[in-house]
Write an enzyme that holds these catalytic residues in place. Structure first.
Site, PDB file in Angstrom:
ATOM      1  N   ARG A   9       0.566  -0.935  -0.067  1.00  0.00           N
ATOM      2  CA  ARG A   9       0.068  -0.113  -0.025  1.00  0.00           C
ATOM      3  C   ARG A   9       0.742   1.279  -0.036  1.00  0.00           C
ATOM      4  O   ARG A   9       0.321   2.180  -0.530  1.00  0.00           O
ATOM      5  CB  ARG A   9      -0.951   0.076   1.396  1.00  0.00           C
ATOM      6  CG  ARG A   9      -2.052  -0.883   1.195  1.00  0.00           C
ATOM      7  CD  ARG A   9      -2.551  -1.173   2.409  1.00  0.00           C
ATOM      8  NE  ARG A   9      -2.013  -1.917   3.243  1.00  0.00           N
ATOM      9  CZ  ARG A   9      -2.131  -2.637   4.490  1.00  0.00           C
ATOM     10  NH1 ARG A   9      -3.305  -2.380   4.825  1.00  0.00           N
ATOM     11  NH2 ARG A   9      -1.222  -3.134   5.113  1.00  0.00           N
ATOM     12  N   SER A  19      -7.108  -3.887   7.572  1.00  0.00           N
ATOM     13  CA  SER A  19      -8.258  -4.619   8.454  1.00  0.00           C
ATOM     14  C   SER A  19      -8.422  -4.170   9.746  1.00  0.00           C
ATOM     15  O   SER A  19      -9.517  -4.051  10.303  1.00  0.00           O
ATOM     16  CB  SER A  19      -7.654  -6.072   8.391  1.00  0.00           C
ATOM     17  OG  SER A  19      -7.778  -6.723   7.037  1.00  0.00           O
TER      18      SER A  19
HETATM   19  P1  ADP Z   1      -0.835  -9.750   7.690  1.00  0.00           P
HETATM   20  O1  ADP Z   1      -1.219 -10.319   9.170  1.00  0.00           O
HETATM   21  O2  ADP Z   1       0.018 -11.028   7.258  1.00  0.00           O
HETATM   22  O3  ADP Z   1      -0.453  -8.554   7.656  1.00  0.00           O
HETATM   23  P2  ADP Z   1      -3.083  -9.026   6.388  1.00  0.00           P
HETATM   24  O4  ADP Z   1      -4.403  -9.990   6.137  1.00  0.00           O
HETATM   25  O5  ADP Z   1      -3.452  -7.598   7.135  1.00  0.00           O
HETATM   26  O6  ADP Z   1      -2.367 -10.106   7.125  1.00  0.00           O
HETATM   27  O7  ADP Z   1      -2.630  -8.695   4.986  1.00  0.00           O
HETATM   28  C1  ADP Z   1      -2.209  -9.603   4.029  1.00  0.00           C
HETATM   29  C2  ADP Z   1      -1.486  -8.988   2.880  1.00  0.00           C
HETATM   30  O8  ADP Z   1      -2.495  -8.161   2.142  1.00  0.00           O
HETATM   31  C3  ADP Z   1      -0.274  -8.044   3.068  1.00  0.00           C
HETATM   32  O9  ADP Z   1       0.488  -8.220   1.968  1.00  0.00           O
HETATM   33  C4  ADP Z   1      -0.956  -6.804   3.385  1.00  0.00           C
HETATM   34  O10 ADP Z   1       0.057  -5.733   3.071  1.00  0.00           O
HETATM   35  C5  ADP Z   1      -1.816  -6.951   2.018  1.00  0.00           C
HETATM   36  N1  ADP Z   1      -2.977  -5.805   2.218  1.00  0.00           N
HETATM   37  C6  ADP Z   1      -3.781  -5.635   3.172  1.00  0.00           C
HETATM   38  N2  ADP Z   1      -4.490  -4.486   3.034  1.00  0.00           N
HETATM   39  C7  ADP Z   1      -4.421  -4.266   1.492  1.00  0.00           C
HETATM   40  C8  ADP Z   1      -4.823  -3.448   0.720  1.00  0.00           C
HETATM   41  N3  ADP Z   1      -5.745  -2.398   1.177  1.00  0.00           N
HETATM   42  N4  ADP Z   1      -4.543  -3.096  -0.572  1.00  0.00           N
HETATM   43  C9  ADP Z   1      -3.273  -3.802  -0.975  1.00  0.00           C
HETATM   44  N5  ADP Z   1      -2.745  -4.759  -0.076  1.00  0.00           N
HETATM   45  C10 ADP Z   1      -3.342  -5.045   1.141  1.00  0.00           C
END
Ligand code: ADP
Length: 152
Positions: A90, A128
Site C-alpha cells: 500500500r 483490516s
Molecule cells: P498480515 O497479518 O499477514 O499482515 P493481512 O490480512 O493484514 O495479514 O494482510 C495480508 C496482505 O495483504 C499483506 O501483504 C498486506 O500488505 C496486504 N494488504 C492488506 N490490505 C491491503 C490493501 N488495502 N491493499 C493492498 N494490499 C493489502
C-alpha cells in the site's frame, strides 16, 4: 501450472485484499488464499467466519482455493509445493516491512519467491485493523469489504 499462496490474517478480508487477488489471477493459474490461524493471536472474526467471507468473495472463481495454516509461511508453501508468495503493497511502510519478511523468507527457502502487487490508489488506505475498529464501534464496514460478502 503456476501456483501462488496469498497468506494473511484476513480479519476480515477487505476490498484491498480482493483486488490484489484479482490482479494476481492475471498471472497465476491457481491462488491459494492461506488464512493464518495462529492460536496465540486474538482475531475479531473466528476462523470459520473469515473463511466464509473469503468463500463469498470468490464464489465463482475456480482458480482460487482457500486453506488455513498455522506454521511458517515458507514451510506451508513447501508442503504444498508452491513456489510463489503474493503480498500486497500500500505504501512505503508496507514496502519496508514486506521487504524484510521476503528477504528472511528467501534465506529460509531460497527456491520460494515473493511477488508484490501494488494496490490501486483507491484501496491504499484500507486496512483490516481499522475496519475492525469501525465494526467494533457499530460502524458500517460494507464499503470496505469485497462484493457479495455478508457480515456474520
Ligand atoms: P498480515 O497479518 O499477514 O499482515 P493481512 O490480512 O493484514 O495479514 O494482510 C495480508 C496482505 O495483504 C499483506 O501483504 C498486506 O500488505 C496486504 N494488504 C492488506 N490490505 C491491503 C490493501 N488495502 N491493499 C493492498 N494490499 C493489502
Amino acid at each position: 501450472m503456476k501456483r501462488a499462496v496469498f497468506p494473511g490474517s484476513f480479519d476480515p478480508i477487505t476490498i484491498g485484499h480482493y483486488h490484489i487477488v484479482k490482479k494476481a489471477l492475471g498471472i497465476f493459474d491457481e491462488i491459494i488464499i492461506a488464512i493464518g490461524n495462529n492460536s496465540t493471536k486474538n482475531y475479531l472474526f473466528g476462523k470459520e467466519q473469515r473463511l466464509r467471507m473469503i468463500q463469498q468473495a470468490f464464489e465463482n472463481e475456480k482458480k482460487v482455493k482457500i486453506e488455513f495454516y498455522d506454521e511458517l509461511t515458507v514451510n506451508f508453501c513447501k508442503r504444498l509445493q508452491v513456489r510463489y508468495i503474493i503480498r500486497g503493497l500500500r505504501n512505503s511502510g508496507d514496502f519496508e516491512f514486506e521487504k524484510s519478511i521476503a528477504q528472511m523468507n528467501q534465506k529460509l527457502q531460497p527456491d520460494i519467491e515473493t511477488v508484490f502487487f501494488l494496490t490501486d490508489e483507491q484501496y491504499a488506505s484500507i486496512q483490516s485493523s481499522i475496519v475492525r475498529e469501525i465494526y467494533k464501534n457499530n460502524g458500517d464496514i460494507r464499503q470496505f469489504l469485497p462484493p457479495n460478502v455478508t457480515l456474520p
